[in-house]
Design an enzyme around this catalytic site. Structure first.
Site, PDB file in Angstrom:
ATOM      1  N   GLN A  32      33.269  67.472  41.645  1.00 24.25           N
ATOM      2  CA  GLN A  32      33.423  68.054  42.983  1.00 24.25           C
ATOM      3  C   GLN A  32      32.468  69.232  43.169  1.00 24.25           C
ATOM      4  O   GLN A  32      32.406  70.115  42.325  1.00 24.25           O
ATOM      5  CB  GLN A  32      34.849  68.531  43.240  1.00 24.25           C
ATOM      6  CG  GLN A  32      35.047  68.929  44.711  1.00 24.25           C
ATOM      7  CD  GLN A  32      36.395  69.546  44.997  1.00 24.25           C
ATOM      8  OE1 GLN A  32      36.649  70.666  44.599  1.00 24.25           O
ATOM      9  NE2 GLN A  32      37.249  68.812  45.708  1.00 24.25           N
ATOM     10  N   MET A  84      41.096  71.826  40.477  1.00 24.61           N
ATOM     11  CA  MET A  84      41.625  73.192  40.530  1.00 24.61           C
ATOM     12  C   MET A  84      40.764  74.101  39.675  1.00 24.61           C
ATOM     13  O   MET A  84      40.611  73.865  38.474  1.00 24.61           O
ATOM     14  CB  MET A  84      43.082  73.217  40.057  1.00 24.61           C
ATOM     15  CG  MET A  84      44.038  72.482  40.959  1.00 24.61           C
ATOM     16  SD  MET A  84      45.754  72.532  40.359  1.00 24.61           S
ATOM     17  CE  MET A  84      45.654  71.330  39.015  1.00 24.61           C
ATOM     18  N   GLY A 106      49.787  67.872  48.849  1.00 27.46           N
ATOM     19  CA  GLY A 106      50.542  69.024  49.323  1.00 27.46           C
ATOM     20  C   GLY A 106      52.033  68.897  49.096  1.00 27.46           C
ATOM     21  O   GLY A 106      52.678  67.980  49.610  1.00 27.46           O
ATOM     22  N   CYS A 150      38.829  74.306  50.080  1.00 27.01           N
ATOM     23  CA  CYS A 150      39.198  75.537  49.378  1.00 27.01           C
ATOM     24  C   CYS A 150      39.365  76.685  50.379  1.00 27.01           C
ATOM     25  O   CYS A 150      38.449  76.989  51.143  1.00 27.01           O
ATOM     26  CB  CYS A 150      38.145  75.906  48.344  1.00 27.01           C
ATOM     27  SG  CYS A 150      38.528  77.447  47.483  1.00 27.01           S
ATOM     28  N   HIS A 205      44.715  67.620  52.323  1.00 30.81           N
ATOM     29  CA  HIS A 205      45.795  68.578  52.071  1.00 30.81           C
ATOM     30  C   HIS A 205      46.446  68.904  53.415  1.00 30.81           C
ATOM     31  O   HIS A 205      45.758  69.250  54.375  1.00 30.81           O
ATOM     32  CB  HIS A 205      45.231  69.850  51.436  1.00 30.81           C
ATOM     33  CG  HIS A 205      46.293  70.859  51.093  1.00 30.81           C
ATOM     34  ND1 HIS A 205      46.767  71.010  49.814  1.00 30.81           N
ATOM     35  CD2 HIS A 205      46.981  71.737  51.860  1.00 30.81           C
ATOM     36  CE1 HIS A 205      47.705  71.956  49.808  1.00 30.81           C
ATOM     37  NE2 HIS A 205      47.850  72.407  51.043  1.00 30.81           N
ATOM     38  N   GLY A 244      48.380  68.568  42.392  1.00 33.57           N
ATOM     39  CA  GLY A 244      47.650  69.707  41.844  1.00 33.57           C
ATOM     40  C   GLY A 244      48.562  70.669  41.128  1.00 33.57           C
ATOM     41  O   GLY A 244      48.782  70.588  39.923  1.00 33.57           O
ATOM     42  N   ARG A 245      49.165  71.592  41.885  1.00 39.92           N
ATOM     43  CA  ARG A 245      49.944  72.676  41.279  1.00 39.92           C
ATOM     44  C   ARG A 245      51.097  72.168  40.418  1.00 39.92           C
ATOM     45  O   ARG A 245      51.444  72.796  39.410  1.00 39.92           O
ATOM     46  CB  ARG A 245      50.451  73.614  42.377  1.00 39.92           C
ATOM     47  CG  ARG A 245      49.353  74.383  43.084  1.00 39.92           C
ATOM     48  CD  ARG A 245      49.903  75.185  44.268  1.00 39.92           C
ATOM     49  NE  ARG A 245      50.335  74.334  45.362  1.00 39.92           N
ATOM     50  CZ  ARG A 245      51.145  74.730  46.338  1.00 39.92           C
ATOM     51  NH1 ARG A 245      51.644  75.953  46.314  1.00 39.92           N
ATOM     52  NH2 ARG A 245      51.462  73.907  47.319  1.00 39.92           N
TER      53      ARG A 245
END
Length: 345
Positions: free
Chosen positions: A72, A19, A205, A102, A171, A228-229
């Site tokens: 990455q 991220m 996701g 992305c 994702h 991630g988030r």
């Protein structure tokens, strides 16, 4: 166990998603210490690496305690991407990952990130160029496709495997969805269940709780999940997921002291990595996420972002611990936000 070439991970590993402006080395360390099994750097421009810009060089930094870790990179030019792969090779991470996922406009406009999803032949050529340029295992993170009419992830998975990638993270949205709607894990499961696919497939996701992680593990059969988030301001998500999978029981929410200790730890590593001034500045965006839920916190929030010495920040954190001693945080699913809205890209 799950293997990415020569990298051995535990059964059903938990990966920290790359991220931008979030997954820097200090944050990766606290995620690793709280249960994440594999880290990824912020994404790095292949053009920037070739030009040797300071920002891109800084992103190559790795702390030993966060390994295994992958670097990455992104780009839409075969020559520059292969040159970047060779540069990454010299820094000796554990693997090289290519970003084909992305969705932000500035990256897509350059024909990189999920912009490559419009041209699968190009995606294959870019991937093959990286595989041929490095001795590192090469992996890919991508999306289901560009839009609802081009969900071609099943073809993509086969073709990228054929040119040598060692794992694939998917994702469950298209580029046009950005982070809206619900991630489609059914297509991720189809990739995993394809008898031609023999590399690890990781789903990504909407994982916002240990319960959902276990449900998706059983329902979709992926080799592991990428988070991630949900980890932003909450690195404990990794240990909570692991504990729930093993026992079926939820761990208590992290205490105030645990949150303060992780703030201190990340601040320590940030200063070690960037230096006193830049390290303190870089941490300012994290405190509210870690301490969200404390009542009447506005005054402390401003005091946390004022000091120019790390010792002064620690003093404020210790004061917060005294003032709010005994406060208990609620345990509830993590609110997932579009982190791109708050990042300096």
């Amino acid at each position: 166990m799950v293997k990415i070439d020569n990298i051995v991970l535990p059964d059903f590993p938990l990966l920290l998603a790359p991220m931008e402006d979030v997954s820097d080395p200090p944050f990766r360390v606290v995620c690793r210490e709280n249960g994440a099994d594999l880290m990824y750097t912020e994404f790095i421009s292949s053009e920037g690496l070739v030009k040797d810009t300071e920002k891109c060089r800084r992103k190559l930094a790795i702390f030993d305690e966060e390994r295994p870790v992958g670097v990455q990179i992104f780009g839409g030019d075969e020559d520059k991407l292969s040159m970047a792969a060779r540069i990454v090779d010299m820094t000796q991470p554990d693997l090289l990952d290519i970003n084909f996922g992305c969705p932000i406009k500035g990256i897509v406009a350059k024909g990189a990130g999920s912009g490559v999803l419009k041209d699968i032949d190009l995606m294959v050529r870019l991937t093959k160029a990286c595989v041929n340029a490095t001795n590192l295992p090469v992996t890919v993170k991508t999306r289901l496709g560009w839009d609802e009419d081009t969900k071609n992830i099943e073809e993509v998975a086969e073709r990228l495997q054929d040119v040598g990638i060692k794992a694939l993270a998917i994702h469950g949205r298209t580029r046009t969805q950005m982070y809206k709607g619900v991630a489609d894990w059914e297509l991720i499961a189809k990739v995993k269940n394809n008898p031609r696919i023999h590399i690890p497939i990781f789903g990504n996701g909407d994982i916002d709780s240990p319960q959902k992680a276990l449900e998706y593990k059983h329902r979709y059969g992926v080799d592991g999940i990428m988070i991630g988030r949900a980890a932003i301001g909450y690195p404990w998500i990794f240990r909570e997921v692991k504990h729930y999978i093993q026992t079926g029981e939820l761990l208590p929410a992290p205490t105030l002291q645990e949150r303060i200790d992780v703030c201190k730890r990340q601040l320590e590593k940030s200063v070690q990595w960037r230096g006193e001034g830049p390290g303190i500045f870089s941490m300012r965006k994290h405190y509210f996420s870690y301490l969200k839920g404390l009542p009447d916190f506005k005054g402390f929030r401003s005091r946390l972002v004022t000091p120019v010495e790390s010792a002064a920040v620690v003093d404020v954190l210790d004061e917060i611990g005294r003032v709010y001693a005994g406060f208990e945080f609620e345990h509830k699913p993590i609110q997932l936000v579009n982190y791109h809205e708050n990042c300096a890209l």
